[in-house]
Scaffold this motif. Structure first.
Motif, PDB file in Angstrom:
ATOM      1  N   GLY A 128      -4.232   4.942  -2.130  1.00  0.00           N
ATOM      2  CA  GLY A 128      -3.453   3.922  -2.747  1.00  0.00           C
ATOM      3  C   GLY A 128      -4.432   2.655  -2.904  1.00  0.00           C
ATOM      4  O   GLY A 128      -4.266   1.888  -3.765  1.00  0.00           O
ATOM      5  N   ASN A 129      -5.329   2.432  -2.116  1.00  0.00           N
ATOM      6  CA  ASN A 129      -6.305   1.302  -2.542  1.00  0.00           C
ATOM      7  C   ASN A 129      -6.979   1.315  -3.789  1.00  0.00           C
ATOM      8  O   ASN A 129      -7.314   0.422  -4.381  1.00  0.00           O
ATOM      9  N   PRO A 153      -5.861   5.333   3.604  1.00  0.00           N
ATOM     10  CA  PRO A 153      -5.147   4.368   2.504  1.00  0.00           C
ATOM     11  C   PRO A 153      -6.084   4.529   1.069  1.00  0.00           C
ATOM     12  O   PRO A 153      -5.808   3.982   0.190  1.00  0.00           O
ATOM     13  N   GLN A 209       0.314   4.274  -2.813  1.00  0.00           N
ATOM     14  CA  GLN A 209      -0.010   5.434  -2.083  1.00  0.00           C
ATOM     15  C   GLN A 209       0.911   6.711  -2.637  1.00  0.00           C
ATOM     16  O   GLN A 209       0.448   7.776  -2.999  1.00  0.00           O
ATOM     17  N   GLY A 231       0.791  -1.386   0.145  1.00  0.00           N
ATOM     18  CA  GLY A 231       0.024  -0.013  -0.206  1.00  0.00           C
ATOM     19  C   GLY A 231       0.795   1.216   0.070  1.00  0.00           C
ATOM     20  O   GLY A 231       0.405   2.175  -0.586  1.00  0.00           O
ATOM     21  N   TRP A 240       4.093   5.356   2.987  1.00  0.00           N
ATOM     22  CA  TRP A 240       3.592   4.229   4.044  1.00  0.00           C
ATOM     23  C   TRP A 240       2.931   5.184   5.057  1.00  0.00           C
ATOM     24  O   TRP A 240       2.043   4.789   5.559  1.00  0.00           O
ATOM     25  N   TYR A 258      -0.264   6.057   3.769  1.00  0.00           N
ATOM     26  CA  TYR A 258      -1.351   5.157   3.466  1.00  0.00           C
ATOM     27  C   TYR A 258      -2.105   4.696   4.830  1.00  0.00           C
ATOM     28  O   TYR A 258      -3.303   4.437   5.051  1.00  0.00           O
TER      29      TYR A 258
END
Length: 328
Positions: free
Chosen positions: A246-247, A243, A48, A44, A236, A239
């Motif tokens: 990124g998802n 999130p 992201q 992720g 990170w 995310y």
């Protein structure tokens, strides 16, 4: 005669600005990141960083290539078809033993998500004697020797894991390997009383997915790699906070991924401290230490997975993840 002769100062300024813009636009350094598996929450932070323009902000043009069961990302790295791969410290150390010109540059996963799913009668990993344990080929060369040695299990207890939940669900005497962020959800849906034991909580020393590159890139493009590591760690952090961007990319890349599994994966990362736990609590996301690497090396040597003379310190560099004095 200069091709700009005769242009007024204002027009020269416009031309100069345009050239500067074009140069800047073309300056983004290209990098290919090769993952180990299909797009999922475990990647992720990278998606992201792509979705939020974080890589672009760091002057990078990053392409994420998905992995899968037929993809050997170490081979792709060595063949220069990837610049950075997501891999594991055990495999990197084995690569060093074989003379591979590779180096780990960051450890986003401070904790390996690997663990074991059991039925309700198992109270701890010490209750596994007599159980059939489903182990993958990669598990045979990583966590299984550690588990077997720590709890004095019989080598005959291991049976092949085929990435199918049915053998576990059909037999109350079976336990199987699982990732905290994925198979656990499937097991809980099918058998709510099932349990999951994270190996790291019992002392398994390995990192989770780490970033690995080639020695030639460390030598020739250290500043590019530094920006990549910083941008990825920023990805990170973003995310874990939100999130959704990124998802959206993950679901576009992997049509079999759904919101429930992604949400579960993020929740597990947070609750188990996979990203922000361990040394990352005080030293920053992605940090690696000599102490952690030495523990993994010692375990591998003791389990006869690594030759004692292997130059294990050449498997990684700390130059891109200098510990921070304050908490992230």
């Amino acid at each position: 005669m200069n091709k700009y002769h005769g242009l007024g100062k204002s027009r020269l300024a416009v031309v100069a600005a345009s050239l500067l813009f074009l140069t800047s636009a073309q300056a983004n350094d290209k990098l290919v990141l090769q993952t180990t598996w299909y797009a999922q929450a475990e990647q992720g932070g990278y998606y992201q960083a792509l979705a939020e323009g974080i890589y672009k902000n760091y002057g990078l043009d990053v392409t994420i290539k998905v992995g899968g069961p037929q993809i050997n990302n170490m081979t792709l790295l060595l063949a220069k078809r990837a610049d950075v791969i997501i891999n594991y410290d055990l495999q990197v150390l084995k690569g060093i033993e074989s003379g591979f010109p590779i180096k780990a540059i960051a450890a986003p996963f401070q904790v390996d998500p690997q663990g074991l799913i059991t039925h309700a009668d198992v109270k701890s990993l010490s209750d596994l004697k007599g159980k059939t344990i489903l182990v993958s080929t990669s598990g045979q060369a990583s966590w299984w020797p550690w588990l077997r040695g720590k709890y004095n299990l019989n080598i005959a207890q291991a049976r092949p894991y085929t990435f199918n939940m049915q053998p576990f669900l059909a037999d109350k005497n079976v336990a199987q390997q699982a990732y905290a962020t994925s198979e656990v959800l499937q097991a809980k849906k099918a058998e709510p009383s099932s349990k999951f034991f994270l190996f790291a909580k019992d002392g398994y020393p390995a990192y989770g997915g780490i970033l690995v590159t080639r020695n030639d890139l460390v030598q020739t493009k250290p500043e590019v790699l530094q920006r990549f590591v910083k941008a990825s760690m920023e990805g990170w952090k973003s995310y874990l906070k939100n999130p959704a961007p990124g998802n959206a990319l993950i679901k576009k890349e992997n049509r079999n991924m759904d919101d429930a599994l992604l949400a579960f994966g993020v929740a597990q990362m947070k609750s188990l401290g996979l990203i922000e736990g361990g040394d990352a609590k005080t030293m920053g996301i992605g940090v690696m230490t000599d102490v952690r690497w030495s523990k993994t090396r010692d375990f591998m040597v003791q389990s006869k997975l690594l030759k004692p003379q292997t130059q294990w310190k050449s498997a990684y560099t700390l130059q891109f993840v200098q510990p921070k004095s304050n908490k992230n």
